[in-house]
Motif scaffolding. Structure first.
Motif: not given
Length: 552
Positions: A337-343, A405-412
């Motif tokens: 599991v990856t926790f996104s730090l990109k909200p 959004n992991i791997g998507l545009l906003t996962d900057i």
């Protein structure tokens, strides 16, 4: 994960004592700025735009829940209540007081952490795949070799003052998640026809002012010769690398100047003198280090979960998160599991003290008390039971970790930029926030699919803009902040460097530029193509024409 022995702990404790005295002498006026400079860099301390910045090592990205809690405590006690995770799997404090840094280092030492060699012209933190040891596509666990390199390189007297900083990445999976091809040395763990483990050695990669993809200098290096061969490469670099110009001092410049063939010959000649010497790895030593990375107490679980399948069918929001933030695990019944730090609205890679403590609690509850920091500036729980995914997702929502959004545009990927760094030409964080706000529709993001967008505030490329599918570089134009856009970069095993579209853009125009690039992609793609695939098929011209087309 690796646990210090008394030797390790003594080294770290003694370093804290040394730096405490060095800091006291500097603050007392007994050391000049130029004298203190190498001392603080050896301990990860920079002077940024508004305050010092302390970079703490997280070897190959692994941290225990106890260490996460200590990082949170330090952020609350000595900083402004948050930390920043970097692309080198390290953690940074942006607001410590200089006189308190020795106290911070002393607290870190109590949980087997330090800031040694996180800056300066030395061998930095060795990085690897954030899924190391659990990836379904992995040949062998690379972490023991990363730890062997760490022990070899820490305080190595011959390589303490190299011509320039030096970075090593190790990858053992079919998919390169460590960006090994753009490191000073990239190591691919491979097996030969006899099934023996060894390394493909890649040298001379790097980004910055002169971005280059590394080149292979040895197709197969037996594992027992890892350290002696690294010694040989570093000795050639130390001997021939330029010291008169820091912009031409990286090993990539030396490899380019000599040519791969001549550089390789020099390394091989050096290696012949030392290949069977004291640094030759015995199987006993490899086994000793490997024993620190023992397999967790996995339960015997079915490969598929009917409970999970029903939850995915019943809750589309959970399904979206599962598709983006969950990866296959090599052990049946478990997931990564990856926790996104990109909200949206949060600086990429930033996490608060409360979130760190929450991550530690969730790691204890669901993932054997361990977490990973990814190259993409996110957090990973690597050993989650499939039947625990739904309650973990619900908890992640509460703590701001569940953006799908992991791997998507906003996962900057984004460096701190001009908001913090004295080297930056422009701010990075506001550009990331503007893009996240503009493209906050998750349905649209999922339709666009896999896309790496990387932002750097200057040519040092801490945000790896050269290898983003879309890369953004902050530039200065007569005192004004502008942004140069590149397309076509990639950091994987088929690494490529992006090409500049053309003249730079004002900050308010950047989201519109991204929108135009996506318009070309959507209109030109075939059903199976990612953004990078479409770019490679049609080239830069259609993107350039769309972006710079004059309105009629």
């Amino acid at each position: 994960m690796y646990i210090y022995d008394q030797y390790d702990q003594t080294i770290v404790d003694e370093r804290v004592t040394q730096f405490r005295e060095q800091t006291r002498r500097y603050l007392a006026g007994e050391l000049a700025d130029t004298e203190f400079l190498p001392l603080r860099l050896q301990n990860g301390l920079y002077i940024q735009r508004f305050a010092p910045m302390l970079r703490v090592a997280i070897p190959y990205g692994m941290a225990s829940s106890k260490q996460l809690r200590k990082l949170a405590e330090i952020a609350r006690k000595y900083d402004k209540g948050y930390v920043h995770f970097s692309t080198r799997q390290n953690v940074q404090y942006n607001w410590p007081q200089l006189e308190q840094v020795p106290d911070i280092l002393a607290e870190l030492a109590t949980v087997q952490m330090h800031a040694i060699q996180t800056s300066g012209n030395c061998i930095r933190n060795t990085t690897t795949d954030q899924f190391a040891g659990v990836a379904a596509d992995e040949i062998v666990d690379p972490r023991p070799y990363c730890e062997i390199i760490r022990q070899w390189s820490t305080f190595h007297p011959e390589f303490a003052f190299l011509p320039r900083k030096f970075k090593i990445a190790v990858n053992a999976a079919k998919q390169d998640r460590a960006a090994a091809l753009v490191h000073d040395i990239g190591l691919y763990l491979v097996k030969n026809e006899a099934g023996e483990i060894g390394f493909k050695v890649i040298v001379g990669g790097g980004l910055g002012r002169t971005p280059l993809i590394g080149t292979v200098i040895r197709e197969f290096l037996p594992e027992q010769h890892l350290l002696s061969y690294l010694d040989a490469v570093l000795r050639v670099y130390n001997r021939y690398g330029r010291r008169d110009n820091k912009y031409k001092a990286r090993i990539k410049i030396l490899v380019k100047a000599l040519g791969t063939e001549l550089f390789s010959q020099k390394v091989e000649a050096e290696w012949e003198h030392i290949k069977d010497g004291a640094t030759t790895l015995t199987q006993q030593e490899i086994n000793r280090v490997t024993s620190h990375f023992s397999v967790p107490a996995y339960e015997a679980l079915p490969a598929t979960s009917q409970q999970l399948a029903q939850q995915l069918a019943d809750d589309p929001n959970f399904n979206h998160w599962y598709q983006q933030n969950v990866n296959a695990h090599k052990v049946p019944g478990y997931s990564i599991v990856t926790f996104s730090l990109k909200p949206t609205g949060v600086a990429p890679g930033d996490v608060t003290d409360k979130q760190l403590e929450a991550a530690a609690d969730l790691a204890d509850q669901y993932s054997f008390g361990e977490a990973r920091v990814s190259h993409q500036q996110n957090l990973v729980l690597a050993d989650v039971k499939q039947n625990d995914l739904y309650p973990l997702w619900q908890a992640a929502i509460q703590h701001g970790f569940a953006t799908p959004n992991i791997g998507l545009l906003t996962d900057i990927i984004c460096c701190p930029g001009g908001d913090f760094c004295a080297l930056a030409n422009a701010k990075s964080i506001p550009i990331a926030e503007a893009i996240q706000s503009r493209f906050d529709d998750l349905d649209y993001l999922h339709d666009i699919g896999e896309l790496d967008l990387n932002i750097s505030g200057c040519m040092n490329a801490c945000g790896h803009h050269h290898v983003g599918h879309i890369g953004i570089l902050g530039v200065d134009k007569k005192g004004e902040e502008f942004y140069q856009v590149q397309v076509g970069g990639n950091a994987g095993s088929d690494a490529s460097l992006g090409k500049i579209l053309g003249p730079s853009f004002a900050k308010e125009d950047v989201p519109n530029v991204i929108a135009k690039l996506l318009t070309v992609y959507v209109s030109q793609r075939t059903p199976e193509e990612r953004f990078i695939d479409t770019y490679r098929r049609i080239g830069i011209k259609p993107f350039k024409e769309q972006v710079y087309a004059k309105a009629h």
